[in-house]
Scaffold this active site. Structure first.
Site: not given
Lengths: 195, 293
Positions: B80, B152, B235
């Protein structure tokens, strides 16, 4: 009508289906091993070969694919599919299906930024084939019964051994269906032989 | 011989279809992901839920992490860069990363402009919440999209909202008369030529994965059911109790997303998934999906 299976566990499945249909044959997406009985030939598409192998093992596909290869029906592997067909993969102890007498090296042109397009002369198929290579493998060495169909910068990138056809690049990513058409012809010939 | 063409860059994403791309923070996790059948890994310093918890400015990861991950696996490695951060993207390209995510998970570097992704040989994936955003990113040269969801959180609700929205808008464009498309382009803030292309193809011209909140195998299958080409899991995997088992289950559920008996089997005794966050409890400024323009 000729029925062509496209192994549909992961990868560029839809593009192969469209290419098969453009060649006037029927395409069947193969997700379960029982479906292999329905088809006259099989395309192993591009994708991630490690992922496909894991899914092949998980669903007990490997024996069925080997039986299919022995049954006399043609198979065509593109990129990751070529790796599945090869009987020797550099850096690995065991092949996958392992029916085509070629030694292949994975990702042998480099990482994605080195991926490229190039015009190829493919014997018996086309003199001006726009080929798309993506993190592509190549055939380092081919057995004596293997017919080399195309090279790029001295490396073998397309080959045929009897009813097995393999290439490093992705014919399904362009509108040029001549290589798929060549495979459909291979299937027609094999059906005539069977009769 | 040409590198970095649209066909080469978009084609790379085509090869990932039907697969799962997993966030990893080190070589060990990358190997678990590859072993489980991931089609690629996203090398990060922290997964989104930890970025959320840590607060502050989130930047490109330490290049050593990318190097370590690239050395550990043979599947493609993504990384990223901050939105609009030309140099972070150039660094990732120079390192040989296979795909760059210009990502809202990191703190944007430019609040007006995204990267001109056509300038790069390496392909880019970008986030979107609707067709306007998707089309602007393709216009800038993104070779792959992912719906944003809310990273997340372990909560699938935003991911569902975004994939439904994009696909509904694509269907609308496909069904429209050509003489209605210019006004639609104006309303969406989308390049007109791209809408013409979507109409003629009957779909987006690039692969579109789903992301942001996938926490279970059933979540991954739901994204496929709603028309995603594949799934990013951030995640969800390495914040679960048994990452290896969890990762395998998510891969299989994605491949066989309509085989419900199988998904029931794979969902058994997976241990506790990540805890998850109710979206309404997130302050507007804590919503990563709002980043990007």
């Amino acid at each position: 009508m000729i029925k062509v299976g496209v192994l549909g566990l992961q990868g560029a499945v839809r593009e192969h289906v469209l290419s098969v249909e453009a060649c006037g044959a029927e395409a069947v997406v193969i997700k379960r091993k029982e479906q292999l009985d329905e088809v006259d030939g099989l395309i192993l598409p591009g994708g991630e070969s490690t992922t496909m192998r894991r899914l092949i093992d998980k669903y007990d596909f490997m024996d069925s694919l080997k039986e299919f290869a022995q049954s006399g029906k043609p198979m065509f592997g593109t990129c990751a599919g070529l790796i599945l067909l090869a009987n020797h993969i550099i850096g690995y102890d065991e092949p996958h299906i392992g029916v085509m007498d070629v030694r292949v090296e994975r990702n042998s042109f480099g990482r994605q930024r080195e991926s490229f397009e190039a015009d190829l002369d493919i014997a018996g198929v086309a003199e001006d084939f726009a080929a798309v290579f993506i993190r592509a493998p190549h055939i380092v060495e081919a057995g004596e019964n293997v017919e080399i169909l195309a090279k790029h910068n001295g490396r073998i990138v397309a080959a045929r051994e009897g009813r097995f056809l393999g290439c490093s690049f992705h014919p399904e990513l362009t509108d040029d269906h001549r290589l798929t058409g060549y495979f459909v012809e291979m299937i027609k010939e094999s059906k005539q032989l069977a009769i | 011989m040409k590198t970095g063409t649209d066909r080469v860059k978009r084609g790379m994403a085509e090869m990932q279809k039907g697969g799962v791309i997993m966030d990893v923070v080190n070589a060990e996790q990358a190997k678990i992901a590859e072993e489980a059948g991931a089609v690629a890994v996203m090398a990060l310093e922290r997964v989104p839920s930890d970025i959320r918890a840590a607060g502050g400015v989130a930047r490109m990861a330490d290049p050593r992490i990318m190097e370590e991950v690239m050395g550990a696996v043979s599947i493609p490695v993504m990384a990223k860069a901050r939105i609009g951060h030309i140099v972070e993207a150039r660094i990732l390209e120079a390192m040989g990363v296979d795909y760059i995510d210009e990502s809202e998970v990191l703190t944007p570097a430019d609040e007006e402009y995204h990267l001109n992704k056509r300038d790069y040989t390496v392909p880019f994936v970008c986030g979107c919440r609707d067709l306007g955003e998707a089309a602007r990113r393709i216009g800038e040269g993104a070779s792959m999209l992912r719906t944003k969801g809310e990273p997340g959180t372990g909560n699938i609700v935003e991911a569902v909202r975004h994939i439904r929205k994009v696909n509904a808008q694509v269907r609308k464009v496909v069904g429209m008369n050509e003489d209605e498309l210019m006004t639609e382009a104006k309303l969406l803030g989308a390049p007109y030529e791209l809408l013409l292309e979507i109409k003629s193809l009957g779909r987006l011209p690039v692969v579109n994965f789903a992301a942001g909140g996938v926490a279970t195998p059933a979540d991954a299958a739901l994204m496929m059911e709603l028309g995603a080409d594949g799934v990013f899991v951030g995640s969800g995997i390495f914040k679960s109790e048994n990452p290896a088992k969890f990762a395998r289950a998510i891969v299989e559920a994605t491949t066989h997303y309509q085989d419900y008996k199988l998904i029931a089997e794979l969902s058994k005794e997976l241990g506790t998934p990540m805890k998850g966050i109710e979206i309404s409890s997130l302050a507007p400024e804590a919503r990563m999906q709002e980043r990007g323009w």
